[in-house]
Design a protein around this motif. Structure first.
Motif, PDB file in Angstrom:
ATOM      1  N   VAL A  61      -9.107  28.046   5.700  1.00  0.00           N
ATOM      2  CA  VAL A  61      -9.201  29.380   6.287  1.00  0.00           C
ATOM      3  C   VAL A  61     -10.664  29.703   6.555  1.00  0.00           C
ATOM      4  CG1 VAL A  61      -7.097  30.149   5.145  1.00  0.00           C
ATOM      5  CG2 VAL A  61      -9.304  30.541   4.049  1.00  0.00           C
ATOM      6  N   LEU A  62     -10.891  30.653   7.451  1.00  0.00           N
ATOM      7  CA  LEU A  62     -12.235  31.081   7.819  1.00  0.00           C
ATOM      8  C   LEU A  62     -12.414  32.551   7.477  1.00  0.00           C
ATOM      9  CD1 LEU A  62     -12.450  29.497  11.383  1.00  0.00           C
ATOM     10  CD2 LEU A  62     -13.275  28.514   9.254  1.00  0.00           C
ATOM     11  N   GLY A  63     -13.655  32.937   7.167  1.00  0.00           N
ATOM     12  CA  GLY A  63     -13.967  34.337   6.970  1.00  0.00           C
ATOM     13  C   GLY A  63     -13.703  34.822   5.563  1.00  0.00           C
ATOM     14  N   VAL A  66      -8.662  36.662   2.034  1.00  0.00           N
ATOM     15  CA  VAL A  66      -7.498  37.505   2.315  1.00  0.00           C
ATOM     16  C   VAL A  66      -6.301  36.900   1.585  1.00  0.00           C
ATOM     17  CG1 VAL A  66      -5.923  38.342   4.104  1.00  0.00           C
ATOM     18  CG2 VAL A  66      -8.372  38.236   4.564  1.00  0.00           C
ATOM     19  N   PRO A  67      -5.501  37.701   0.877  1.00  0.00           N
ATOM     20  CA  PRO A  67      -4.339  37.157   0.154  1.00  0.00           C
ATOM     21  C   PRO A  67      -3.347  36.468   1.090  1.00  0.00           C
ATOM     22  CG  PRO A  67      -4.820  39.399  -0.558  1.00  0.00           C
ATOM     23  CD  PRO A  67      -5.666  39.136   0.651  1.00  0.00           C
ATOM     24  N   MET A  68      -2.604  35.517   0.518  1.00  0.00           N
ATOM     25  CA  MET A  68      -1.652  34.745   1.314  1.00  0.00           C
ATOM     26  C   MET A  68      -0.396  34.517   0.486  1.00  0.00           C
ATOM     27  SD  MET A  68      -2.271  31.045   3.168  1.00  0.00           S
ATOM     28  CE  MET A  68      -2.845  30.290   1.642  1.00  0.00           C
ATOM     29  N   SER A  82      -5.366  34.353  -3.352  1.00  0.00           N
ATOM     30  CA  SER A  82      -6.593  34.307  -2.561  1.00  0.00           C
ATOM     31  C   SER A  82      -7.699  33.680  -3.387  1.00  0.00           C
ATOM     32  CB  SER A  82      -7.003  35.700  -2.081  1.00  0.00           C
ATOM     33  OG  SER A  82      -7.382  36.507  -3.173  1.00  0.00           O
ATOM     34  N   LEU A  83      -8.670  33.139  -2.701  1.00  0.00           N
ATOM     35  CA  LEU A  83      -9.826  32.539  -3.356  1.00  0.00           C
ATOM     36  C   LEU A  83     -10.909  33.585  -3.555  1.00  0.00           C
ATOM     37  CD1 LEU A  83     -10.096  29.216  -1.320  1.00  0.00           C
ATOM     38  CD2 LEU A  83      -9.187  29.494  -3.622  1.00  0.00           C
ATOM     39  N   ARG A  93     -13.123  27.879   3.765  1.00  0.00           N
ATOM     40  CA  ARG A  93     -12.711  27.609   2.382  1.00  0.00           C
ATOM     41  C   ARG A  93     -11.320  27.006   2.401  1.00  0.00           C
ATOM     42  NH1 ARG A  93     -13.533  32.961   2.791  1.00  0.00           N
ATOM     43  NH2 ARG A  93     -15.174  32.966   1.255  1.00  0.00           N
ATOM     44  N   GLU A  94     -10.999  26.237   1.379  1.00  0.00           N
ATOM     45  CA  GLU A  94      -9.717  25.525   1.313  1.00  0.00           C
ATOM     46  C   GLU A  94      -8.843  26.058   0.185  1.00  0.00           C
ATOM     47  OE1 GLU A  94     -10.425  21.071   3.125  1.00  0.00           O
ATOM     48  OE2 GLU A  94     -10.412  21.347   0.951  1.00  0.00           O
ATOM     49  N   TYR A  95      -7.579  26.289   0.515  1.00  0.00           N
ATOM     50  CA  TYR A  95      -6.548  26.582  -0.475  1.00  0.00           C
ATOM     51  C   TYR A  95      -5.833  25.268  -0.781  1.00  0.00           C
ATOM     52  CZ  TYR A  95      -6.867  31.633   0.632  1.00  0.00           C
ATOM     53  OH  TYR A  95      -7.294  32.917   0.818  1.00  0.00           O
ATOM     54  N   LEU A  96      -5.734  24.893  -2.043  1.00  0.00           N
ATOM     55  CA  LEU A  96      -4.985  23.709  -2.465  1.00  0.00           C
ATOM     56  C   LEU A  96      -3.850  24.164  -3.373  1.00  0.00           C
ATOM     57  CD1 LEU A  96      -7.825  21.142  -3.247  1.00  0.00           C
ATOM     58  CD2 LEU A  96      -6.246  21.104  -1.329  1.00  0.00           C
TER      59      LEU A  96
END
Length: 523
Positions: A61-63, A66-68, A82-83, A93-96
């Motif tokens: 994700v960029l910016g 934001v929760p997902m 969210s990170l 940034r990467e969500y794993l």
């Protein structure tokens, strides 16, 4: 499980084992922006003969954070995840996330990602660049497979920043356009180049090619750091006017030269034409070459090639200001007549778009019918591959026209073919309006100086991983004519416009997805 990848950094989006639907999303040039309450659905297939196993979902994700929400086959994987904000509002940034094997099923699987809204910083948009699903024991497989197949066919656009040595802050720099295709599929990992003005740069790309970091030495000797962020990556195709210079190539082994295919190269950093470039790729292959260019500082057209009037190849002309009411518009500049173009300003821009790349080496301006103080006196001419990043080609100051309808010609050295040329008039001879009767261009069609029999246009070396270096040379060939551009599809709750070549490369593997695709498209 076949690699699952959705890459919104390309135009059209690169889809591998995936069909995508979206709701309340905006398709941007290098990501999808999901508003509060919006979602993406990714349908992908697991072969009936495979055992379902734990997988890894990776989302870039960029910016701002934001929760997902994430669900697979209607089973919740995470909610409101969210990170932490890392302080970089424009960074990636990467969500794993771990996906239990029990949630996967043979046949079609549906991955749903949503923006719950009501939290997060900034504008609340969830900006997604890539989505992959891989077996846990082979994370990153999808990106590696697709990158190996498409990396060499991509046209990359990077926004750049520069920080001069000992300076405290970064400053915006010109865009960098880059395309390198040797027909071998691997994207570059390191790149260095030198312009005809002596400016030099060298960069190393991130592993996902979303940006780079490097250093530069400007033409005036100033040195500093250079970094870039990917703003657009689209798949190149035959007939694309952005593909820069094309070469047939040869390599030398045991004193004999033999053909080794074609090379397509585009490297535009907004400065002078490139005269030297080196690169290496993921496999460890490397190459370096010096290109034949026009001699800097020499007036007049290049010594090789047949110069001709190429004004008829202009397909569109646009002006920053024109006098519509009296028909004194920019289109008049392309005709042999007493009509003229007039702007109610003492400075103005004129942009000319050709139907294919042309190496312009001279141009002429014809003064209009009256008011000599409306004649341009100071201007410069620029060239561009994409109409956004410009290279200055010629500069004139304190010029004068001797009479009405006086045609004056201006030559400059250039061997690079551009589709767009811009005449930026910065001052006239004293009036509040600026005018011209005609503009003509002279040069060589096809993008670059035409190939000469027995004459090579670059020389260098190439070296395969673990192999000995060999001689490498190439001769320019005409570039393809530009084709129509792809259009984004941003309506709510619809199928995403994308490149389905990987998804549908095997009818047997893609049968389930194709069945669902047919139902989505059915009225």
């Amino acid at each position: 499980m076949a690699p699952v990848l959705v890459d919104f950094a390309t135009r059209p989006a690169e889809l591998s084992n995936a069909v995508v639907r979206h709701h309340r999303c905006v398709i941007a040039s290098s990501y999808v922006a999901m508003t509060a309450g919006g979602h993406l659905k990714v349908d992908f297939a697991v072969d009936g003969g495979e055992d379902t196993q734990e997988s890894v979902l990776r989302v870039t994700v960029l910016g701002s954070a934001v929760p997902m929400d994430v669900a697979l086959n209607d089973e919740v994987v995470t909610e409101g995840f969210s990170l932490p904000d890392d302080g970089d509002p424009g960074g990636a940034r990467e969500y794993l996330l771990s996906v239990p094997g029990k949630t996967l099923r043979q046949g079609v699987n549906v991955l749903r990602m949503g923006n719950p809204g009501g939290a997060g910083d900034g504008d609340g948009l969830l900006r997604i660049r890539t989505i992959t699903v891989d077996p846990a024991e082979d994370a990153g497989r999808a990106e590696r497979v697709v990158a190996a197949r498409t990396g060499g066919r991509a046209v990359w656009t990077f926004a750049t920043e520069r920080r001069v040595l000992d300076a405290p802050t970064w400053q915006p720099g010109p865009r960098l356009l880059f395309h390198l295709d040797r027909g071998e599929g691997d994207a570059a990992t390191r790149l260095s180049w030198r312009g005809t003005d002596g400016a030099e740069s060298a960069v190393a790309f991130r592993s996902d090619l979303s940006g780079f970091h490097g250093h530069f030495r400007a033409a005036d000797g100033v040195i500093g750091e250079l970094r870039g962020t990917l703003t657009e990556r689209r798949t190149a195709a035959e007939g694309d006017g952005l593909l820069g210079q094309h070469f047939t190539t040869e390599e030398e082994r045991d004193g004999l030269w033999r053909p080794v295919g074609r090379l397509r190269l585009l490297l535009d950093d907004g400065g002078a034409p490139v005269e030297r470039v080196s690169w290496s790729d993921r496999r460890g292959d490397a190459a370096s070459l010096t290109l034949r260019t026009a001699v800097t500082g020499v007036s007049g057209p290049p010594a090789t090639g047949e110069r001709r009037d190429v004004t008829g190849k202009v397909s569109r002309v646009e002006a920053s200001e024109e006098f519509d009411e009296w028909g004194e518009v920019a289109a008049n500049l392309l005709h042999r007549a007493s009509d003229k173009w007039l702007a109610h300003e003492d400075s103005a821009d004129l942009e000319f778009t050709f139907d294919s790349p042309v190496a312009v080496t001279a141009y002429s301006l014809t003064s209009a019918n009256d008011c000599s103080d409306r004649d341009p006196s100071d201007w410069f001419l620029e060239g561009s591959h994409d109409g956004r990043t410009w290279a200055r080609l010629d500069t004139r100051e304190n010029e004068r026209f001797g009479r009405r309808f006086d045609t004056r010609e201006f030559s400059f050295p250039n061997s690079v073919g551009y589709r767009h040329y811009r005449l930026r008039i910065t001052a006239n001879s004293g009036a509040d309006e600026t005018q011209l009767s005609r503009v003509q261009f002279f040069g060589v069609e096809g993008g670059d100086t035409p190939p000469q029999p027995g004459v090579c246009d670059f020389v260098g070396y190439r070296q395969g991983a673990g192999a000995e270096p060999v001689g490498y040379r190439g001769t320019r060939v005409p570039a393809p004519v530009a084709g129509p551009a792809d259009e984004d599809n941003s309506d709510a709750e619809q199928l995403l416009a994308g490149d389905f070549s990987a998804t549908a490369r095997s009818l047997e593997d893609a049968a389930h997805l194709l069945d669902r695709l047919t139902r989505y498209l059915r009225p």
